[in-house]
Scaffold this active site. Structure first.
Site, PDB file in Angstrom:
ATOM      1  N   ALA A  99     -33.779 -20.452 -13.757  1.00 57.63           N
ATOM      2  CA  ALA A  99     -34.147 -20.759 -12.374  1.00 57.63           C
ATOM      3  C   ALA A  99     -34.764 -19.502 -11.766  1.00 57.63           C
ATOM      4  CB  ALA A  99     -32.904 -21.170 -11.599  1.00 57.63           C
ATOM      5  N   GLY A 141     -31.389 -21.662 -16.672  1.00 59.14           N
ATOM      6  CA  GLY A 141     -31.987 -22.975 -16.465  1.00 59.14           C
ATOM      7  C   GLY A 141     -32.964 -23.354 -17.572  1.00 59.14           C
ATOM      8  N   GLU A 188     -30.930 -24.820 -20.149  1.00 58.29           N
ATOM      9  CA  GLU A 188     -30.403 -26.088 -19.623  1.00 58.29           C
ATOM     10  C   GLU A 188     -31.467 -27.184 -19.630  1.00 58.29           C
ATOM     11  OE1 GLU A 188     -29.072 -24.060 -16.071  1.00 58.29           O
ATOM     12  OE2 GLU A 188     -27.005 -24.599 -16.501  1.00 58.29           O
ATOM     13  N   GLU A 222     -26.138 -16.385 -16.455  1.00 57.45           N
ATOM     14  CA  GLU A 222     -25.868 -16.481 -15.014  1.00 57.45           C
ATOM     15  C   GLU A 222     -24.744 -15.559 -14.560  1.00 57.45           C
ATOM     16  OE1 GLU A 222     -26.452 -19.030 -17.025  1.00 57.45           O
ATOM     17  OE2 GLU A 222     -27.818 -20.451 -16.072  1.00 57.45           O
TER      18      GLU A 222
HETATM   19  N1  CAA Z   1     -36.599 -15.657 -12.006  1.00 63.07           N
HETATM   20  C1  CAA Z   1     -37.611 -15.020 -11.390  1.00 63.07           C
HETATM   21  N2  CAA Z   1     -38.425 -14.139 -12.018  1.00 63.07           N
HETATM   22  C2  CAA Z   1     -38.176 -13.896 -13.316  1.00 63.07           C
HETATM   23  C3  CAA Z   1     -37.120 -14.524 -14.013  1.00 63.07           C
HETATM   24  C4  CAA Z   1     -36.309 -15.444 -13.304  1.00 63.07           C
HETATM   25  N3  CAA Z   1     -35.318 -16.128 -13.896  1.00 63.07           N
HETATM   26  N4  CAA Z   1     -37.122 -14.076 -15.295  1.00 63.07           N
HETATM   27  C5  CAA Z   1     -38.137 -13.199 -15.373  1.00 63.07           C
HETATM   28  N5  CAA Z   1     -38.774 -13.096 -14.192  1.00 63.07           N
HETATM   29  C6  CAA Z   1     -39.932 -12.260 -13.870  1.00 63.07           C
HETATM   30  C7  CAA Z   1     -39.537 -10.826 -13.686  1.00 63.07           C
HETATM   31  O1  CAA Z   1     -39.041 -10.592 -12.400  1.00 63.07           O
HETATM   32  C8  CAA Z   1     -40.853 -10.140 -13.944  1.00 63.07           C
HETATM   33  O2  CAA Z   1     -41.651 -10.279 -12.802  1.00 63.07           O
HETATM   34  P1  CAA Z   1     -42.432  -8.990 -12.196  1.00 63.07           P
HETATM   35  O3  CAA Z   1     -43.414  -8.598 -13.268  1.00 63.07           O
HETATM   36  O4  CAA Z   1     -43.082  -9.503 -10.942  1.00 63.07           O
HETATM   37  O5  CAA Z   1     -41.421  -7.930 -11.965  1.00 63.07           O
HETATM   38  C9  CAA Z   1     -41.487 -10.993 -15.033  1.00 63.07           C
HETATM   39  O6  CAA Z   1     -40.817 -12.248 -14.964  1.00 63.07           O
HETATM   40  C10 CAA Z   1     -41.275 -10.428 -16.414  1.00 63.07           C
HETATM   41  O7  CAA Z   1     -39.889 -10.212 -16.607  1.00 63.07           O
HETATM   42  P2  CAA Z   1     -39.303  -8.814 -17.123  1.00 63.07           P
HETATM   43  O8  CAA Z   1     -40.159  -7.670 -16.674  1.00 63.07           O
HETATM   44  O9  CAA Z   1     -37.856  -8.760 -16.738  1.00 63.07           O
HETATM   45  O10 CAA Z   1     -39.487  -9.001 -18.712  1.00 63.07           O
HETATM   46  P3  CAA Z   1     -38.590  -8.403 -19.871  1.00 63.07           P
HETATM   47  O11 CAA Z   1     -39.285  -8.729 -21.139  1.00 63.07           O
HETATM   48  O12 CAA Z   1     -38.237  -6.992 -19.598  1.00 63.07           O
HETATM   49  O13 CAA Z   1     -37.210  -9.250 -19.814  1.00 63.07           O
HETATM   50  C11 CAA Z   1     -35.909 -11.238 -19.642  1.00 63.07           C
HETATM   51  C12 CAA Z   1     -37.234 -10.617 -20.081  1.00 63.07           C
HETATM   52  C13 CAA Z   1     -34.774 -10.733 -20.506  1.00 63.07           C
HETATM   53  C14 CAA Z   1     -36.032 -12.751 -19.802  1.00 63.07           C
HETATM   54  C15 CAA Z   1     -35.625 -10.877 -18.169  1.00 63.07           C
HETATM   55  O14 CAA Z   1     -36.775 -11.177 -17.383  1.00 63.07           O
HETATM   56  C16 CAA Z   1     -34.461 -11.580 -17.556  1.00 63.07           C
HETATM   57  O15 CAA Z   1     -33.335 -11.217 -17.806  1.00 63.07           O
HETATM   58  N6  CAA Z   1     -34.718 -12.645 -16.734  1.00 63.07           N
HETATM   59  C17 CAA Z   1     -33.684 -13.342 -16.040  1.00 63.07           C
HETATM   60  C18 CAA Z   1     -32.909 -14.279 -16.960  1.00 63.07           C
HETATM   61  C19 CAA Z   1     -31.793 -14.968 -16.183  1.00 63.07           C
HETATM   62  O16 CAA Z   1     -30.896 -14.325 -15.688  1.00 63.07           O
HETATM   63  N7  CAA Z   1     -31.865 -16.314 -16.097  1.00 63.07           N
HETATM   64  C20 CAA Z   1     -30.887 -17.093 -15.391  1.00 63.07           C
HETATM   65  C21 CAA Z   1     -31.399 -17.444 -14.032  1.00 63.07           C
HETATM   66  S1  CAA Z   1     -30.184 -18.230 -13.025  1.00 63.07           S
HETATM   67  C22 CAA Z   1     -30.223 -19.842 -13.525  1.00 63.07           C
HETATM   68  O17 CAA Z   1     -31.003 -20.254 -14.360  1.00 63.07           O
HETATM   69  C23 CAA Z   1     -29.208 -20.750 -12.865  1.00 63.07           C
HETATM   70  C24 CAA Z   1     -29.137 -22.113 -13.432  1.00 63.07           C
HETATM   71  O18 CAA Z   1     -28.194 -22.449 -14.117  1.00 63.07           O
HETATM   72  C25 CAA Z   1     -30.158 -23.104 -13.172  1.00 63.07           C
END
Ligand code: CAA
Length: 296
Positions: free
Chosen positions: A104, A147, A150, A170
């Site tokens: 998400a 998500g 999911e 999460e």
């Molecule tokens: N939401 C918003 N933006 C996201 C995102 C997310 N879930 N995942 C990645 N992005 C964005 C980053 O902010 C970044 O944007 P900017 O360039 O503007 O800063 C871009 O995507 C690239 O990401 P990274 O620079 O972080 O890339 P990376 O290769 O270093 O890392 C990653 C990749 C490990 C996937 C890392 O981006 C990450 O940990 N993302 C979040 C994953 C996460 O926590 N997901 C769970 C979300 S909560 C949820 O999903 C609730 C539910 O149950 C529905």
């Protein structure tokens, strides 16, 4: 049931087996004419030799396909449009080579308050994908996190590219999975592994996911979309009524006791005798010819 299996075997004999290989760069870098049209965050097309596969590609690459409200609303629309498209027998959902979806949209959720998410039943609109009556195949390359994992689990079959990673991170954000990560994951991989993933945020590889039963096939990343489309074409060649019944019966089993599930299955099996396709399938078997299903 043996007759169904033999009938299915006959079907397989005349199915395509040489569909042209999908070029990954073509899939992931859509030509200009394929511009998203009315969609901003996804690409929607029909694929397959008979144009009978609904193809949806999440297309928010800079944010690793983070599932913002706009994207999920478009996904819902696209799934609904394929649901009512009589030519489409199966849907393939994919992302990019780097990410199926990284979850998400955290930045969108960041400022939300409890009362807003509670009263608005936040994320309930995501459920529509799991209500689609047509089979949906998730083709997962790269990250399928939160998500993203999911949404893949809302699909009926998951194929993974060999570099795919699945996880429910999460807990690192101070929250919990909100779209099936504590429920569907548990049913897919069992309690211990699901607990470990949810409580530690550790990711699993494509191979681990296959071993655990989360995905049904791991293929080289470059072949993933083509494999998924091939399977979708095969499913689309069968009776859409039978496919919908298969899907409904398997999914019902998730919610019912074995006794109830077996009864439900038996009644759907009986109901299939009302369809022309059931008559055609069995007649074709007896006449030693391929069936001509009419989805009636
Ligand atoms: N939401 C918003 N933006 C996201 C995102 C997310 N879930 N995942 C990645 N992005 C964005 C980053 O902010 C970044 O944007 P900017 O360039 O503007 O800063 C871009 O995507 C690239 O990401 P990274 O620079 O972080 O890339 P990376 O290769 O270093 O890392 C990653 C990749 C490990 C996937 C890392 O981006 C990450 O940990 N993302 C979040 C994953 C996460 O926590 N997901 C769970 C979300 S909560 C949820 O999903 C609730 C539910 O149950 C529905």
């Amino acid at each position: 049931m043996a007759c169904f299996r033999t009938s299915a075997r006959l079907c397989r004999q005349f199915l395509f087996s040489n569909s042209p290989k999908t070029n990954l760069s073509a899939v992931y870098s859509p030509p200009r004419w394929m511009s998203t049209g009315k969609y901003e965050y996804i690409i929607v097309e029909k694929k397959g030799e008979k144009n009978n596969v609904g193809f949806i590609q999440l297309n928010r690459p800079k944010a690793l396909n983070a599932l913002c409200a706009g994207l999920m609303s478009e996904l819902d629309q696209a799934v609904k449009s394929f649901e009512t498209d009589n030519d489409v027998g199966c849907i393939v959902l994919t992302g990019s080579e780097r990410a199926f979806a990284a979850g998400a949209d955290i930045k969108e959720m960041q400022t939300k308050e409890f009362s807003e998410v509670w009263r608005g039943n936040f994320l309930s609109e995501w459920d529509s994908l799991s209500r689609c009556s047509k089979p949906v195949i998730a083709a997962v390359n790269g990250f399928a996190l939160g998500g993203g994992c999911e949404v893949a689990m809302m699909c009926d079959i998951i194929y993974a590219g060999d570099k795919a990673q699945f996880g429910q991170p999460e807990i690192t954000l101070g929250t919990i999975p909100g779209a099936g990560g504590t429920q569907r994951l548990c049913k897919a991989v069992g309690k211990s592994k699901a607990m470990e993933m949810v409580l530690t945020a550790n990711r699993i590889t494509a191979e681990e996911a296959e071993k655990a039963g989360l995905v049904s096939k791991v293929v080289p990343a470059v072949d993933l979309v083509n494999e998924a489309i091939k399977t979708a074409e095969k499913i689309s060649s069968f009776s859409k009524i039978a496919a919908a019944m298969c899907k409904e019966a398997v999914n019902a089993g998730y919610e019912m006791s074995l006794k109830e599930g077996l009864h439900f299955e038996k009644r759907l099996f009986h109901a299939s005798f009302a369809s022309n396709d059931r008559r055609e399938g069995m007649t074709a078997f007896a006449e030693k010819r391929p069936p001509q299903f009419t989805d009636s």
